[in-house]
Write an enzyme that holds these catalytic residues in place. Structure first.
Site, PDB file in Angstrom:
ATOM      1  N   GLY A 178     -58.030  -0.070 -12.983  1.00 27.60           N
ATOM      2  CA  GLY A 178     -58.194  -0.219 -14.431  1.00 27.60           C
ATOM      3  C   GLY A 178     -59.484   0.451 -14.839  1.00 27.60           C
TER       4      GLY A 178
ATOM      5  N   ASP B  89     -78.284   6.824 -30.890  1.00 28.48           N
ATOM      6  CA  ASP B  89     -76.982   6.202 -31.140  1.00 28.48           C
ATOM      7  C   ASP B  89     -76.951   5.837 -32.616  1.00 28.48           C
ATOM      8  OD1 ASP B  89     -74.887   4.731 -28.887  1.00 28.48           O
ATOM      9  OD2 ASP B  89     -74.643   4.290 -31.019  1.00 28.48           O
TER      10      ASP B  89
ATOM     11  N   LYS C  14     -63.560  -4.545 -12.353  1.00 25.68           N
ATOM     12  CA  LYS C  14     -64.083  -4.440 -10.982  1.00 25.68           C
ATOM     13  C   LYS C  14     -65.367  -5.264 -10.940  1.00 25.68           C
ATOM     14  CE  LYS C  14     -66.647  -0.714 -10.075  1.00 25.68           C
ATOM     15  NZ  LYS C  14     -66.989   0.677  -9.770  1.00 25.68           N
TER      16      LYS C  14
ATOM     17  N   LYS D  89     -77.658  -1.796 -31.508  1.00 23.58           N
ATOM     18  CA  LYS D  89     -77.758  -1.397 -30.103  1.00 23.58           C
ATOM     19  C   LYS D  89     -79.126  -0.755 -29.831  1.00 23.58           C
ATOM     20  CE  LYS D  89     -74.492   0.905 -27.055  1.00 23.58           C
ATOM     21  NZ  LYS D  89     -73.416   1.889 -27.071  1.00 23.58           N
TER      22      LYS D  89
ATOM     23  N   CYS E 118     -61.944   4.723 -17.252  1.00 25.62           N
ATOM     24  CA  CYS E 118     -61.876   6.125 -16.836  1.00 25.62           C
ATOM     25  C   CYS E 118     -60.519   6.541 -16.265  1.00 25.62           C
ATOM     26  CB  CYS E 118     -62.962   6.403 -15.808  1.00 25.62           C
ATOM     27  SG  CYS E 118     -64.577   5.920 -16.394  1.00 25.62           S
TER      28      CYS E 118
ATOM     29  N   LYS F 280     -57.451   6.572 -18.719  1.00 24.48           N
ATOM     30  CA  LYS F 280     -57.610   7.580 -19.769  1.00 24.48           C
ATOM     31  C   LYS F 280     -57.512   8.991 -19.182  1.00 24.48           C
ATOM     32  CE  LYS F 280     -62.220   8.046 -20.874  1.00 24.48           C
ATOM     33  NZ  LYS F 280     -62.721   9.346 -20.530  1.00 24.48           N
TER      34      LYS F 280
ATOM     35  N   PHE G  58     -61.428   4.148  -1.187  1.00 23.55           N
ATOM     36  CA  PHE G  58     -60.363   4.017  -2.185  1.00 23.55           C
ATOM     37  C   PHE G  58     -58.995   3.778  -1.559  1.00 23.55           C
ATOM     38  CE2 PHE G  58     -61.977   4.577  -6.535  1.00 23.55           C
ATOM     39  CZ  PHE G  58     -63.308   4.524  -6.193  1.00 23.55           C
ATOM     40  N   LEU G  59     -58.989   3.019  -0.476  1.00 17.22           N
ATOM     41  CA  LEU G  59     -57.728   2.632   0.155  1.00 17.22           C
ATOM     42  C   LEU G  59     -57.591   1.111   0.159  1.00 17.22           C
ATOM     43  CD1 LEU G  59     -57.328   5.090   3.199  1.00 17.22           C
ATOM     44  CD2 LEU G  59     -56.114   5.117   1.014  1.00 17.22           C
TER      45      LEU G  59
ATOM     46  N   GLY H 132     -54.295  -3.644  -3.849  1.00 18.12           N
ATOM     47  CA  GLY H 132     -54.553  -4.801  -4.704  1.00 18.12           C
ATOM     48  C   GLY H 132     -53.724  -4.744  -5.963  1.00 18.12           C
TER      49      GLY H 132
END
Ligand code: UGA
Length: 453
Positions: A281, A30, A344, A35, A284, A287, A273-274, A277
């Site tokens: 966000g 990097d 999340k 970092k 991923c 975008k 994924f049901l 709410g």
């Protein structure tokens, strides 16, 4: 194998640590010195379950190292992963500047046969473009190894923040896109312990039984690139779909959790994924959905479903403010507590977190906002100075007129809600994730407002 990972963000770091764990010698590069220094000491700049433990162990076993010296890392590795960020530009297209820089460095330093793997989510066709940048760079830098060949492979990642290590070791599938059989064979060899589930696992909680086979999809480069966009867009579609159903449920008096259970048991739909709410966000979905829409636009196609998916998601965040206005009438001068800031649970990532938009709206409407997150200890930039960040959930809800659950951290299930009721000014909760025990809260005396129930 000797593996080089360019970019130590979420994907790069997790990929590097996991490849070291299954027996490879991995060098992560990097350009951010601080970092790299942190990582050299075994400290992770991101919060991700299990990452710290795996990181420290592999550094100690000399299988994993961190450096800013990209040229040496490229030269000594036969496999090079490009895992740099592709953030969205203001027009929704992916910014490929860091991918270009990485490819340029590869061209400059290539010294023998390399496999270059695109792990970053890049627009369709970028694999060939990466090859072109490498060749151009070889030419420009007068690289003497002109006859050296390399292959570019697209190997999209499907890991989720918060369960990234488990997702890497126990994936639903592995996708390898390349026109070179040699490169595909090399990748199959690299992933062999994962494909055959033959690696040792530190505890006995394997998510897939030892010896099972993970499906591998081998395709051309372009299809592999498309698989990544299509997968994320489909998942975002599922969430926006259930949120739209939730809004109808509210009007007709149905409970979206039951509806999700009822449709999810149909194998053709599936239960994942049901969860209705405050919407999706993170770094991923937002975008990738807009990038795919942009790609289609380049071919004169309009993406009607994807556009609706984005619009439903945008409106879903506004629904919280509407619910608040319905309940409190005037927001100005009210104290609102927000529990959970990250996009999340089990991550400290706040990119495109629904909580941030909601908190900004409430501040703009004149509310005093107090927030608490189990991991986030300083305000994200866009909130700085506007919101009071509290040391624990009780401090946040003290004297509040209402609290919003914005992220479903398991810690929030364990709170003492009898105590919370006593210290709040008004006992109203908006459960933005349908996560809390509605019956119990109502028994304690809370007014419970969920999403679609
Ligand atoms: C997502 C994909 O799930 C991964 O497969 C992919 O590798 C990754 O993007 C990526 O492209 O790098 P991630 O963004 O980490 O992973 O998180 P998800 O678990 O997918 O959640 C995304 C958002 O959807 C979160 O805001 C979450 O709260 C929301 N969500 C998820 C819902 O609102 N409802 C659900 O039922 C599920």
């Amino acid at each position: 194998m000797n593996v080089c990972i360019i970019g130590t963000g979420y994907v790069g770091l997790v990929t590097g640590v996991c490849l070291a764990e299954i027996g490879n010698t991995v060098t992560c590069v990097d350009k951010i010195k601080e970092k790299i220094n942190l990582l050299k000491n075994g400290d992770s700049p991101i919060y991700e379950p299990k990452l710290d433990e795996f990181l420290k162990r592999n550094i100690k076993d000399n299988k994993l190292e961190f450096t800013t010296d990209i040229s040496n890392a490229i030269k000594k590795s036969e496999i090079i992963y490009i895992c740099v960020g592709t953030p969205p530009l203001s027009n929704g297209q992916a910014d490929l500047r860091y991918v270009e820089e990485a490819a340029y460095e590869i061209g400059k330093n290539i010294n023998d046969m390399k496999i270059v793997i695109n792990k970053s989510t890049v627009p369709i066709g970028s694999g060939d473009w990466v090859s072109m940048v490498i060749l151009d760079s070889m030419e420009k830098n007068n690289n003497q190894n002109k006859n050296v060949c390399f292959s570019v492979v697209s190997n999209p990642e499907f890991l989720r923040e918060g369960s990234a290590i488990d997702d890497t070791f126990f994936p639903d599938r592995i996708v390898i896109g390349s026109s070179s059989k040699k490169a595909v064979d090399k990748m199959l060899k690299l992933y062999e312990p994962i494909i055959n589930q033959s690696f040792e696992w530190p505890d006995d909680k394997r998510l897939i039984p030892e010896g099972s086979k993970i499906p591998v999809v081998i395709s051309d480069l372009t299809s592999a690139e498309m698989i990544k966009y299509a997968a994320n867009s489909f998942l975002a579609t599922k969430i926006s779909f259930i949120n739209e159903i939730a809004n109808i449920c509210e009007k007709v008096g149905a409970d979206v959790s039951k509806v999700a259970e009822g449709i999810g048991l149909d194998k053709r739909i599936g239960p994942a994924f049901l969860n209705a709410g405050i919407g999706w966000g993170g770094s991923c979905f937002p975008k990738d959905v807009s990038a795919l829409s942009n790609i289609a636009g380049e071919y004169g196609l309009s993406t009607q479903i994807l556009n609706a998916v984005v619009n439903v998601n945008r409106e879903q965040r506004l629904k919280i403010t509407q619910k608040l206005q319905d309940e409190l009438k005037i927001i100005k001068g009210k104290t609102i507590a927000v529990l959970g800031i990250s996009f999340k649970p089990d991550t400290n990532d706040t990119r495109e977190a629904p909580s941030i938009k909601i908190m900004n709206d409430l501040v703009n409407l004149g509310a005093r906002v107090k927030a608490f997150d189990p991991i986030i200890k300083s305000s994200p930039d866009s909130l700085s100075g506007k919101v009071l960040l509290c040391g624990n959930a009780y401090e946040a809800v003290e004297d509040a007129d209402l609290f919003i659950l914005a992220t479903e951290w398991v810690d929030f299930l364990r709170l003492d809600y009898v105590k919370i009721k006593k210290i709040m000014r008004n006992s109203v909760v908006i459960d933005g994730r349908n996560y809390l025990d509605k019956d119990n809260l109502e028994k304690i005396g809370f007014k419970y407002i969920g999403i679609g129930r």
